[in-house]
Design a protein around this motif. Sequence first.
Motif: not given
Length: 511
Positions: A30-32, A47-51, A208-211, A214-215
């Motif tokens: 996990t990246i802290l 953004a990080l989860h998206n990647m 916005l987290y979801n936006v 799902h980018r």
Amino acid sequence: MAQAAQLPIISHYTAYKPRPFTREERDSATILYGGLTWKHERLMQGALHNMKYKAEPLPNIAREDLDAGKELIDVGACCPTIFTTGSLVNVLKKEVKEHGKDEVNRKFVYLTAGACGPCRFGQYHESYAMALDGLGLRDFRLFLLAQDELDQGPGNGGGLDINMPMSLGLIWSILCGDLVTDLEYLTRPYEVNPGQTELVLRECVEQLYNVFLHRPDRGKKYKTLAWHLMSKYFTSALRDVRKKWDEIEVDHLRVKAKVKITGEFWLQTHEGEGNYNIKRWLEQEDSEVVPPPVAVWLHYLMHPTIRKLEHRNSTSKHPKVESLALHALERIYRGTYNRFRKALANLPHELPDQEELKRLAEPFYHFELRGGEGHMLIGKALHSYHHKTAHMICELSPYSCMPNTMSVGSMANVVGKYPDLLYAPIEVKGDAEVHALSRCQMILTEAKKRAQAEFDGVMKKTGLSVERIRKYEAKHPELRKATYCVPHRGYVGTAANYVMHLACDKGLARA
Ligand code: SF4
């Protein structure tokens, strides 16, 4: 023959070098990260989860972090270094207690911004390394994210690939974090139903987290850059935020002192015990806080390179071409921010012009003096004074910060030339709350008097009464919506501008 004197054994300093973080470990480690507000951090997490990274922000800074930091790093460290190191230390201590050192070294890595330059920011990682030594966690991995490169590539094992999609995701999440933060501070002091802003804000941040989560994937380099700049994906998400914000009822007739927060980057951005919760405290003291967007700092970072190229001190073979490209990039950056603002009914504040900040600060603080926020502290204070955007400036200066000490010193000269500029430099040590807040209160009392006098003056000038305005509002409910944009009509306070707007633009004075 005399025996040769025994030479002392010298143990040379070795800089911290993290073990590799491999591509295979990406799914298990996990990246802290941390250092901004919970809103910015949640969107960055998207953004990080998206990647496909596992990522977790550190808990918000608490008073105990100061003690933990003080215990393990240099005595002379500046207060943000102590707080942020202490925060990492406390998290790691807890994890070690539950899972043991080996598991912590395997399970987590820490990602933080890095830089070089005269202030301690360039040395943060050394403080972290010192604290890791103290905890017996020399094998723990921490990585630096350079602030001036969007495409740093897969470094040290390939586990962390700082490429264009990742950097753009993080920057865009920071911009959106800034914009919702601006909305929050513009609204909360005027909300009719206490707590409603906070509730809507939390919903919007999750949306916005979801936006960001799902980018869509638009490739690795210029295709993704073009998509981020031109797509309606983010603006339409922000329009949804605006619709939710519409639900909040506000009363713009409340007279509030407007307080602009400036100061050291971390202290001014932070919301919590690291700066005595000063933004919330100011709101409780009947103020409207003007928070500092991170976007201004990112914008500032472009300028030294632009100037270097303009002065042809650069090693570049084509300084003119590069300078033009950077100017274009700067315009695109501001344009993107304005596009996002427009989706939010132009409510959030515009980014100040960096050239204007430089010009305003120039007689007092040279723009080539880098470190901390450099000339921006002077520039922002004067910008606010000339454009009438705040009744007072509250500058948060960290204890033991060299660049900020210089700026506070220069401000003495500024205040000498502009005696009616209300300026409260607050030194933040982390454990001297009463002293800091009472100092701020002294200036705030004067700011509140000015806000009231300004409002009374406008009421008198327009001949309007509160009852008359209330009747008009009853017929025009859109005026009580948090998305109603009160234009600047030459006054500082929101209430004064609102009355002037009703009188002149809505014709209420003539009615
Ligand atoms: S600007 Fe000051 S407080 Fe911030 S990192 Fe540098 S030395 Fe520390």
